[in-house]
Design a protein around this motif. Structure first.
Motif, PDB file in Angstrom:
ATOM      1  N   HIS A   1       0.806  -1.224   0.000  1.00 16.50           N
ATOM      2  CA  HIS A   1       0.000   0.000   0.000  1.00 16.50           C
ATOM      3  C   HIS A   1       0.834   1.266   0.000  1.00 16.50           C
ATOM      4  O   HIS A   1       0.738   2.079   0.909  1.00 16.50           O
ATOM      5  CB  HIS A   1      -0.969   0.013   1.186  1.00 16.50           C
ATOM      6  CG  HIS A   1      -2.259  -0.623   0.845  1.00 16.50           C
ATOM      7  ND1 HIS A   1      -3.218  -0.002   0.088  1.00 16.50           N
ATOM      8  CD2 HIS A   1      -2.731  -1.853   1.106  1.00 16.50           C
ATOM      9  CE1 HIS A   1      -4.228  -0.813  -0.093  1.00 16.50           C
ATOM     10  NE2 HIS A   1      -3.966  -1.955   0.517  1.00 16.50           N
TER      11      HIS A   1
ATOM     12  N   HIS B   1      -1.939  -3.630   7.394  1.00 16.88           N
ATOM     13  CA  HIS B   1      -1.997  -3.823   5.941  1.00 16.88           C
ATOM     14  C   HIS B   1      -1.785  -2.512   5.184  1.00 16.88           C
ATOM     15  O   HIS B   1      -1.265  -2.512   4.068  1.00 16.88           O
ATOM     16  CB  HIS B   1      -3.364  -4.440   5.615  1.00 16.88           C
ATOM     17  CG  HIS B   1      -3.663  -4.559   4.167  1.00 16.88           C
ATOM     18  ND1 HIS B   1      -2.962  -5.393   3.330  1.00 16.88           N
ATOM     19  CD2 HIS B   1      -4.592  -3.935   3.388  1.00 16.88           C
ATOM     20  CE1 HIS B   1      -3.445  -5.285   2.099  1.00 16.88           C
ATOM     21  NE2 HIS B   1      -4.418  -4.405   2.106  1.00 16.88           N
TER      22      HIS B   1
ATOM     23  N   HIS C   1      -7.961  -0.659   5.581  1.00 14.75           N
ATOM     24  CA  HIS C   1      -7.636   0.443   4.680  1.00 14.75           C
ATOM     25  C   HIS C   1      -7.961   1.813   5.249  1.00 14.75           C
ATOM     26  O   HIS C   1      -9.010   2.004   5.861  1.00 14.75           O
ATOM     27  CB  HIS C   1      -8.409   0.275   3.359  1.00 14.75           C
ATOM     28  CG  HIS C   1      -8.008  -0.959   2.615  1.00 14.75           C
ATOM     29  ND1 HIS C   1      -8.901  -1.910   2.216  1.00 14.75           N
ATOM     30  CD2 HIS C   1      -6.794  -1.399   2.215  1.00 14.75           C
ATOM     31  CE1 HIS C   1      -8.251  -2.891   1.600  1.00 14.75           C
ATOM     32  NE2 HIS C   1      -6.973  -2.602   1.601  1.00 14.75           N
TER      33      HIS C   1
ATOM     34  N   HIS D   1      -6.147  -4.463  -5.564  1.00 15.74           N
ATOM     35  CA  HIS D   1      -5.845  -3.047  -5.813  1.00 15.74           C
ATOM     36  C   HIS D   1      -5.217  -2.820  -7.171  1.00 15.74           C
ATOM     37  O   HIS D   1      -4.669  -3.743  -7.775  1.00 15.74           O
ATOM     38  CB  HIS D   1      -4.900  -2.533  -4.736  1.00 15.74           C
ATOM     39  CG  HIS D   1      -5.462  -2.666  -3.364  1.00 15.74           C
ATOM     40  ND1 HIS D   1      -6.513  -1.904  -2.917  1.00 15.74           N
ATOM     41  CD2 HIS D   1      -5.135  -3.501  -2.348  1.00 15.74           C
ATOM     42  CE1 HIS D   1      -6.796  -2.257  -1.664  1.00 15.74           C
ATOM     43  NE2 HIS D   1      -5.981  -3.230  -1.302  1.00 15.74           N
TER      44      HIS D   1
HETATM   45 FE   LIG Z   1      -5.417  -3.485   0.626  1.00 17.69          FE
END
Ligand SMILES: [Fe+2]
Length: 495
Positions: free
Chosen positions: A182, A237, A308, A486
């Motif tokens: 990320h 994450h 997220h 993603h």
């Molecule tokens: Fe993710």
């Protein structure tokens, strides 16, 4: 982070489980074609390439994998140019993918519970890890990189999607070292004379967890790398950035590695959510500004789980963080099958705004969107800045928990919502906001989404007008694309 009281529970479902399951079937073929089944016109000014990543296989030669997160990474590339669109997909040729396809069976245990055939004795003390490259795909410093948070990125050819090797950023990353999935792209970094920079992190969990932050310039060089140790096991994450800070939510979980070592459970199945423990917010000052303290600040809030974050920014001495929060983390059980998820029994993800005051060590929170939502997206120039418009994948119904079948646009200034729904047969994944070139309006552009259409067992690419979420164009693919994770849009045209 409790979910808002449900005002009414709808008894009519917007989906059937059988329809939803269709998006979790393997796509074994690799395609390369111009899309010719199109409703509406592709905006001629939409030029560029949408890359998406996600698990493409849910079985290895018929042997089922236990969780979608264990599925081999498959890249979809949708290129828009001169009012036309081209689709292609390729599996990332990771070492594990190549070996398992050759062997025709599962050779690796998955983090989320996939086991080799043969029971406990086939899995005990097997700590080999398969870098499955399935979580995100970015184009940065002239390289296309498939990311998986527990190991190094894979480099792909932008034109052929061929796997070229692994990326170590000129030695800034060592072999097997984690590089998160990320990264956030800061549009103008004050430390870099206003040039864009990419900020990413990695986690080395343990009794003390090391969080390492990587900051890369536009050439793909790591220009800042700094690490901090924080107490306790971390399962993190995603994170959020502002001009001066990196912000992490340390979910309250406990990790007992014994069942993993003994071959009974996957490592991810050994994580237990602790509802009676607080979530810790770890605020790490970004290196390079001499006026800042360099130690992380840790604040505590009510227990909850975050995958997220939507965005963060600094305002009036506070750090504002918008995050999708769950009341708890549903544990992955060895004998369960994700294809039979009981959505109604789970709590929805909801959007909360946290306001952090570091001086007073106070965190205030406010529920912004109670509808079940995930996968936030915003204007790329607003990352780390105060912003107004947020796009998310969402459930069709306003209340309760259900698969993602809609996109919702939230106006954070006025509170206005706009919903576009693909129910009952359509299922959404992460929306991507693409700004129209040479305009300054924050919602002047399009929302691109890949929709699984259960009626025809195929996927569509939808182009929505970001202002009102009306459909501009629907492009029908010749096949389905499994629910992905993603991706990113880049202005360059790659075919
Ligand atoms: Fe993710």
């Amino acid at each position: 982070m409790p979910t808002q009281e449900q005002k009414s529970i709808s008894t009519v479902k917007s989906y059937t489980r059988a329809d939803w399951q269709g998006g979790y079937t393997s796509l074994k073929e690799e395609y390369d074609y111009w899309i010719d089944d199109i409703e509406g016109e592709i905006p001629p000014e939409l030029e560029g390439t949408l890359f998406r990543n996600g698990p493409g296989l849910f079985d290895i030669n018929g042997q089922k994998i236990h969780h979608p997160f264990d599925g081999d990474g498959m890249i979809s590339r949708i290129t828009f140019t001169h009012g036309k669109a081209h689709y292609s997909n390729r599996f990332v040729r990771t070492e594990g993918y190549v070996q398992e396809q050759k062997a025709g069976k599962i050779l690796y245990r998955g983090v989320f519970g996939t086991q080799k055939n043969g029971g406990v004795f086939a899995n005990i003390f097997d700590f080999k890890m398969k870098n499955i490259a399935n979580t995100n795909i970015i184009y940065w410093g002239g390289k296309l990189l498939a990311l998986w948070e527990a190991a190094e990125p894979h480099i792909l050819d932008t034109y052929t999607l061929e796997t070229l090797g692994k990326e170590y950023f000129h030695g800034a990353l060592s072999e097997g070292e984690a590089f998160g999935a990320h990264p956030h792209f800061e549009p103008k970094c004050v430390m870099d004379n206003g040039n864009p920079c990419m900020v990413n992190f990695s986690i080395k969990p343990g009794l003390l967890t090391t969080i390492t932050i990587f900051e890369l310039d536009t050439s793909g060089k790591v220009i800042r790398k700094y690490a901090h140790q924080v107490p306790g096991f971390c399962f993190i994450h995603d994170f959020a950035i502002t001009e001066n800070y990196c912000i992490f939510f340390q979910n309250p979980v406990q990790f007992n590695p014994l069942p993993f070592a003994l071959g009974i459970r996957g490592a991810g199945e050994c994580i237990k959510f602790e509802a009676n423990q607080p979530t810790r917010i770890i605020v790490i000052p970004r290196q390079g500004n001499s006026t800042m303290v360099d130690k992380p600040e840790i604040l505590e809030i009510q227990s909850g789980f975050v995958f997220h974050h939507a965005n963060a920014f600094e305002k009036n001495g506070n750090i504002i963080v918008d995050s999708i929060c769950y009341e708890n983390l549903p544990e992955v059980e060895p004998n369960s099958d994700f294809r039979h998820t009981n959505f109604e029994a789970l709590k929805p993800g909801q959007l909360w705004r946290f306001s952090l005051n570091l001086a007073d060590r106070i965190v205030n929170r406010e529920l912004i969107e109670s509808r079940s939502c995930e996968f936030p997206s915003l204007h790329p120039n607003k990352v780390g800045r105060e912003y107004r418009f947020l796009y998310m994948s969402a459930a069709h119904e306003e209340t309760g928990n259900a698969p993602l079948q809609a996109f919702v646009k939230v106006d954070l200034e006025t509170g206005k919502r706009i919903l576009w729904s693909a129910a009952p047969k359509g299922f959404t994944s992460e929306p991507i906001f693409v700004p129209r070139a040479n305009t300054s309006g924050e919602d002047d552009g399009w929302v691109l989404g890949l929709i699984y259409d259960a009626q025809y067992h195929r996927s569509d690419i939808v182009i929505l007008d970001a202002k009102d979420l009306t459909v501009v164009t629907k492009l029908h693919l010749k096949h389905h694309v499994p629910y992905g994770l993603h991706g990113n849009f880049v202005d360059e045209v790659f075919i």
